[in-house]
Design a protein around this motif. Sequence first.
Motif, PDB file in Angstrom:
ATOM      1  N   GLY A   1       0.808  -1.203   0.000  1.00 50.07           N
ATOM      2  CA  GLY A   1       0.000   0.000   0.000  1.00 50.07           C
ATOM      3  C   GLY A   1       0.842   1.252   0.000  1.00 50.07           C
ATOM      4  N   GLU A   2       0.165   2.400  -0.120  1.00 51.81           N
ATOM      5  CA  GLU A   2       0.841   3.694  -0.173  1.00 51.81           C
ATOM      6  C   GLU A   2       1.233   4.216   1.207  1.00 51.81           C
ATOM      7  OE1 GLU A   2      -1.425   6.408  -2.521  1.00 51.81           O
ATOM      8  OE2 GLU A   2      -1.060   5.285  -4.353  1.00 51.81           O
ATOM      9  N   GLY A   3       0.741   3.625   2.256  1.00 46.16           N
ATOM     10  CA  GLY A   3       1.128   3.986   3.613  1.00 46.16           C
ATOM     11  C   GLY A   3       1.551   2.741   4.360  1.00 46.16           C
ATOM     12  N   LEU A   4       2.499   2.893   5.281  1.00 46.94           N
ATOM     13  CA  LEU A   4       2.982   1.735   6.025  1.00 46.94           C
ATOM     14  C   LEU A   4       1.873   1.099   6.848  1.00 46.94           C
ATOM     15  CD1 LEU A   4       5.267  -0.130   6.801  1.00 46.94           C
ATOM     16  CD2 LEU A   4       5.946   1.527   8.548  1.00 46.94           C
ATOM     17  N   ASP A   5       1.050   1.905   7.503  1.00 41.40           N
ATOM     18  CA  ASP A   5      -0.045   1.345   8.305  1.00 41.40           C
ATOM     19  C   ASP A   5      -0.972   0.497   7.449  1.00 41.40           C
ATOM     20  OD1 ASP A   5       0.910   2.546  10.591  1.00 41.40           O
ATOM     21  OD2 ASP A   5      -0.483   4.235  10.499  1.00 41.40           O
ATOM     22  N   TYR A   6      -1.325   1.003   6.272  1.00 48.50           N
ATOM     23  CA  TYR A   6      -2.214   0.254   5.390  1.00 48.50           C
ATOM     24  C   TYR A   6      -1.554  -1.051   4.937  1.00 48.50           C
ATOM     25  CZ  TYR A   6      -5.123  -1.176   1.543  1.00 48.50           C
ATOM     26  OH  TYR A   6      -5.927  -1.913   0.723  1.00 48.50           O
ATOM     27  N   ALA A   7      -0.273  -1.000   4.565  1.00 48.76           N
ATOM     28  CA  ALA A   7       0.423  -2.196   4.097  1.00 48.76           C
ATOM     29  C   ALA A   7       0.514  -3.253   5.202  1.00 48.76           C
ATOM     30  CB  ALA A   7       1.809  -1.831   3.583  1.00 48.76           C
ATOM     31  N   VAL A   8       0.771  -2.826   6.441  1.00 50.79           N
ATOM     32  CA  VAL A   8       0.842  -3.767   7.565  1.00 50.79           C
ATOM     33  C   VAL A   8      -0.537  -4.374   7.825  1.00 50.79           C
ATOM     34  CG1 VAL A   8       1.243  -3.976  10.056  1.00 50.79           C
ATOM     35  CG2 VAL A   8       2.876  -2.731   8.632  1.00 50.79           C
ATOM     36  N   GLU A   9      -1.588  -3.561   7.804  1.00 49.37           N
ATOM     37  CA  GLU A   9      -2.951  -4.085   7.987  1.00 49.37           C
ATOM     38  C   GLU A   9      -3.313  -5.065   6.887  1.00 49.37           C
ATOM     39  OE1 GLU A   9      -5.752  -0.887   8.358  1.00 49.37           O
ATOM     40  OE2 GLU A   9      -4.695  -0.021  10.062  1.00 49.37           O
ATOM     41  N   ASP A  10      -2.948  -4.754   5.654  1.00 48.20           N
ATOM     42  CA  ASP A  10      -3.214  -5.633   4.523  1.00 48.20           C
ATOM     43  C   ASP A  10      -2.492  -6.965   4.698  1.00 48.20           C
ATOM     44  OD1 ASP A  10      -4.393  -6.139   1.964  1.00 48.20           O
ATOM     45  OD2 ASP A  10      -2.519  -5.582   0.966  1.00 48.20           O
ATOM     46  N   CYS A  11      -1.256  -6.896   5.153  1.00 42.63           N
ATOM     47  CA  CYS A  11      -0.474  -8.106   5.410  1.00 42.63           C
ATOM     48  C   CYS A  11      -1.109  -8.923   6.529  1.00 42.63           C
ATOM     49  CB  CYS A  11       0.961  -7.734   5.752  1.00 42.63           C
ATOM     50  SG  CYS A  11       2.023  -9.143   6.123  1.00 42.63           S
ATOM     51  N   ALA A  12      -1.457  -8.261   7.630  1.00 44.60           N
ATOM     52  CA  ALA A  12      -2.058  -8.957   8.772  1.00 44.60           C
ATOM     53  C   ALA A  12      -3.340  -9.671   8.369  1.00 44.60           C
ATOM     54  CB  ALA A  12      -2.339  -7.976   9.900  1.00 44.60           C
ATOM     55  N   ALA A  13      -4.139  -9.039   7.518  1.00 46.62           N
ATOM     56  CA  ALA A  13      -5.405  -9.640   7.090  1.00 46.62           C
ATOM     57  C   ALA A  13      -5.186 -10.919   6.282  1.00 46.62           C
ATOM     58  CB  ALA A  13      -6.201  -8.631   6.271  1.00 46.62           C
TER      59      ALA A  13
END
Length: 76
Positions: A22-34
């Motif tokens: 994702g374009e933000g680290l928080d979003y990319a981490v959430e996407d990974c966690a999901a």
Amino acid sequence: MNIQTYQVTAIYQGSEIGYGEGEGLDYAVEDCAASIPSIYEDETVTLSILTNYGETAKIDARVYLTIDGYVGVTAR
């Protein structure tokens, strides 16, 4: 304007068990966690973070389940 993008890979005992971007680290981490299967609850995984500029980082994180059944990670 340069947009910072991230790729996050969750690794457990040498195997990839999750991935997000994702374009933000928080979003990319959430996407990974999901994408991490819930059987890894309470396990420690390594999050390998890669930016579009070639920068990398690795952090250890604990996998947890939220009250509504979603998977999350928190840094150790």
